[in-house]
Design a protein around this motif. Structure first.
Motif, PDB file in Angstrom:
ATOM      1  N   GLN A  44      19.487  56.562  29.702  1.00 31.76           N
ATOM      2  CA  GLN A  44      18.876  57.512  28.771  1.00 31.76           C
ATOM      3  C   GLN A  44      17.476  57.860  29.253  1.00 31.76           C
ATOM      4  O   GLN A  44      16.658  56.977  29.498  1.00 31.76           O
ATOM      5  N   GLU A  45      17.214  59.151  29.389  1.00 36.74           N
ATOM      6  CA  GLU A  45      15.899  59.635  29.811  1.00 36.74           C
ATOM      7  C   GLU A  45      15.263  60.397  28.663  1.00 36.74           C
ATOM      8  O   GLU A  45      15.838  61.365  28.147  1.00 36.74           O
ATOM      9  N   LYS A  46      14.074  59.963  28.279  1.00 31.23           N
ATOM     10  CA  LYS A  46      13.311  60.640  27.238  1.00 31.23           C
ATOM     11  C   LYS A  46      12.204  61.430  27.911  1.00 31.23           C
ATOM     12  O   LYS A  46      11.293  60.854  28.522  1.00 31.23           O
ATOM     13  N   HIS A  47      12.303  62.759  27.833  1.00 30.89           N
ATOM     14  CA  HIS A  47      11.310  63.634  28.458  1.00 30.89           C
ATOM     15  C   HIS A  47      10.295  64.046  27.393  1.00 30.89           C
ATOM     16  O   HIS A  47      10.645  64.752  26.434  1.00 30.89           O
ATOM     17  N   LEU A  48       9.056  63.597  27.570  1.00 35.40           N
ATOM     18  CA  LEU A  48       7.977  63.905  26.636  1.00 35.40           C
ATOM     19  C   LEU A  48       7.016  64.898  27.272  1.00 35.40           C
ATOM     20  O   LEU A  48       6.668  64.773  28.450  1.00 35.40           O
ATOM     21  N   SER A  57      15.609  54.371  29.972  1.00 36.74           N
ATOM     22  CA  SER A  57      16.159  53.108  29.475  1.00 36.74           C
ATOM     23  C   SER A  57      17.614  53.010  29.903  1.00 36.74           C
ATOM     24  O   SER A  57      18.298  54.013  30.087  1.00 36.74           O
ATOM     25  N   ARG A  58      18.059  51.773  30.077  1.00 36.12           N
ATOM     26  CA  ARG A  58      19.419  51.511  30.547  1.00 36.12           C
ATOM     27  C   ARG A  58      20.057  50.413  29.712  1.00 36.12           C
ATOM     28  O   ARG A  58      19.373  49.560  29.158  1.00 36.12           O
ATOM     29  N   LEU A  73      20.690  47.823  24.564  1.00 35.67           N
ATOM     30  CA  LEU A  73      19.615  48.217  25.468  1.00 35.67           C
ATOM     31  C   LEU A  73      19.203  47.011  26.317  1.00 35.67           C
ATOM     32  O   LEU A  73      18.932  45.943  25.784  1.00 35.67           O
ATOM     33  N   HIS A  74      19.169  47.200  27.647  1.00 38.89           N
ATOM     34  CA  HIS A  74      18.823  46.107  28.566  1.00 38.89           C
ATOM     35  C   HIS A  74      17.438  46.263  29.178  1.00 38.89           C
ATOM     36  O   HIS A  74      16.775  45.271  29.472  1.00 38.89           O
ATOM     37  N   SER A  75      17.012  47.498  29.422  1.00 39.21           N
ATOM     38  CA  SER A  75      15.684  47.730  29.978  1.00 39.21           C
ATOM     39  C   SER A  75      15.164  49.070  29.450  1.00 39.21           C
ATOM     40  O   SER A  75      15.952  49.968  29.164  1.00 39.21           O
ATOM     41  N   PRO A  76      13.855  49.195  29.245  1.00 40.17           N
ATOM     42  CA  PRO A  76      12.772  48.279  29.628  1.00 40.17           C
ATOM     43  C   PRO A  76      12.627  47.068  28.710  1.00 40.17           C
ATOM     44  O   PRO A  76      11.845  46.172  28.985  1.00 40.17           O
ATOM     45  N   THR A 172      12.774  70.198  18.664  1.00 37.14           N
ATOM     46  CA  THR A 172      11.990  71.380  18.304  1.00 37.14           C
ATOM     47  C   THR A 172      10.545  71.282  18.781  1.00 37.14           C
ATOM     48  O   THR A 172       9.895  72.303  19.001  1.00 37.14           O
ATOM     49  N   GLN A 173      10.029  70.061  18.955  1.00 39.57           N
ATOM     50  CA  GLN A 173       8.646  69.894  19.380  1.00 39.57           C
ATOM     51  C   GLN A 173       8.461  70.021  20.889  1.00 39.57           C
ATOM     52  O   GLN A 173       7.356  69.897  21.396  1.00 39.57           O
ATOM     53  N   GLY A 174       9.564  70.245  21.611  1.00 39.01           N
ATOM     54  CA  GLY A 174       9.473  70.425  23.057  1.00 39.01           C
ATOM     55  C   GLY A 174       9.917  69.231  23.873  1.00 39.01           C
ATOM     56  O   GLY A 174      10.047  69.326  25.097  1.00 39.01           O
ATOM     57  N   ASP A 175      10.133  68.083  23.227  1.00 44.11           N
ATOM     58  CA  ASP A 175      10.644  66.911  23.931  1.00 44.11           C
ATOM     59  C   ASP A 175      12.166  67.027  24.065  1.00 44.11           C
ATOM     60  O   ASP A 175      12.806  67.842  23.391  1.00 44.11           O
ATOM     61  N   SER A 176      12.743  66.204  24.913  1.00 45.46           N
ATOM     62  CA  SER A 176      14.191  66.222  25.066  1.00 45.46           C
ATOM     63  C   SER A 176      14.683  64.844  25.472  1.00 45.46           C
ATOM     64  O   SER A 176      13.931  64.021  25.997  1.00 45.46           O
ATOM     65  N   THR A 177      15.963  64.596  25.225  1.00 44.01           N
ATOM     66  CA  THR A 177      16.613  63.342  25.597  1.00 44.01           C
ATOM     67  C   THR A 177      17.885  63.669  26.370  1.00 44.01           C
ATOM     68  O   THR A 177      18.679  64.505  25.942  1.00 44.01           O
ATOM     69  N   LEU A 178      18.053  63.012  27.504  1.00 43.93           N
ATOM     70  CA  LEU A 178      19.267  63.162  28.312  1.00 43.93           C
ATOM     71  C   LEU A 178      19.963  61.811  28.381  1.00 43.93           C
ATOM     72  O   LEU A 178      19.382  60.829  28.836  1.00 43.93           O
ATOM     73  N   LEU A 179      21.197  61.780  27.909  1.00 41.25           N
ATOM     74  CA  LEU A 179      22.002  60.556  27.938  1.00 41.25           C
ATOM     75  C   LEU A 179      23.154  60.763  28.903  1.00 41.25           C
ATOM     76  O   LEU A 179      23.949  61.697  28.759  1.00 41.25           O
TER      77      LEU A 179
END
Length: 200
Positions: A44-48, A57-58, A73-76, A172-179
């Motif tokens: 999972q990548e959280k783009h801020l 996170s993985r 969740l194993h990391s971080p 909506t605030q411009g952040d995104s999450t890629l799973l």
């Protein structure tokens, strides 16, 4: 003239056949809901907006058609979540603790569960759904209907084949999450540890 009319009739018949074979939400839902258990790794990548690099996170997930989703969740850091029809709970030394249901993480968790289960009827309550592709390679776009979800997400894009492979959430605030779910495997049953973890 007969040949012309026959050609039109054949064309209509072929069009009808192609429409009948079109991949639709019912077929996608049935395809994703078929496995009793799906498990595998996730990234999972959280783009801020404020950070040049995504927060990554993985971990591992286990989806049970009957019992819900176990998100490990194993990391971080190490943390386990259980997501089901009764809500979201986090594992603590004292046991599973229910979590608030209105924050972004809770909304994402419910969304993941509905998507992975193939619950398009549940998704359609909150989103407008647009499906393209076929059973081997499909894309599903979700546009929020409710004011609450519109305050959180601007759009959601899901891709997959036999199983879900990628979920992208634009906020909506411009952040995104890629799973990404790169190596999901289907199974007939839960392990004993998984069964205990998902037990209500």
């Amino acid at each position: 003239m007969r040949r012309f009319l026959r050609g039109i009739a054949v064309g209509i018949a072929l069009l009808g056949a192609s429409l009948a074979q079109a991949f639709d939400l019912e077929q996608l839902g049935a395809q994703l809901a078929k496995p009793a258990v799906v498990r595998g790794p996730f990234i999972q990548e959280k783009h801020l907006r404020a950070l040049p690099q995504p927060l990554t996170s993985r971990g591992q997930f286990v989806l049970s058609r009957a019992h819900g989703l176990l998100w490990q969740l194993h990391s971080p850091l190490q943390q386990d979540y259980r997501i089901g029809d009764r809500g979201i709970a986090r594992r603590t030394p004292q046991g599973w603790q229910p979590q608030p249901g209105q924050d972004v993480a809770a909304q994402q968790s419910r969304l993941f569960l509905a998507v992975l289960r193939g619950d398009h009827a549940g998704l359609a309550d909150d989103f407008e759904l647009q499906l393209s592709g076929d059973a081997e390679a499909w894309q599903l776009s979700l546009t929020p209907r409710s004011r609450l979800l519109q305050q959180i997400f601007s759009a959601i894009h899901i891709q997959g084949g036999a199983l879900v492979e990628r979920i992208e959430l634009a906020e909506t605030q411009g952040d995104s999450t890629l799973l990404r779910l790169p190596q999901s495997q289907v199974d007939d049953s839960l392990s004993e540890a998984e069964r205990l973890a998902l037990a209500p």
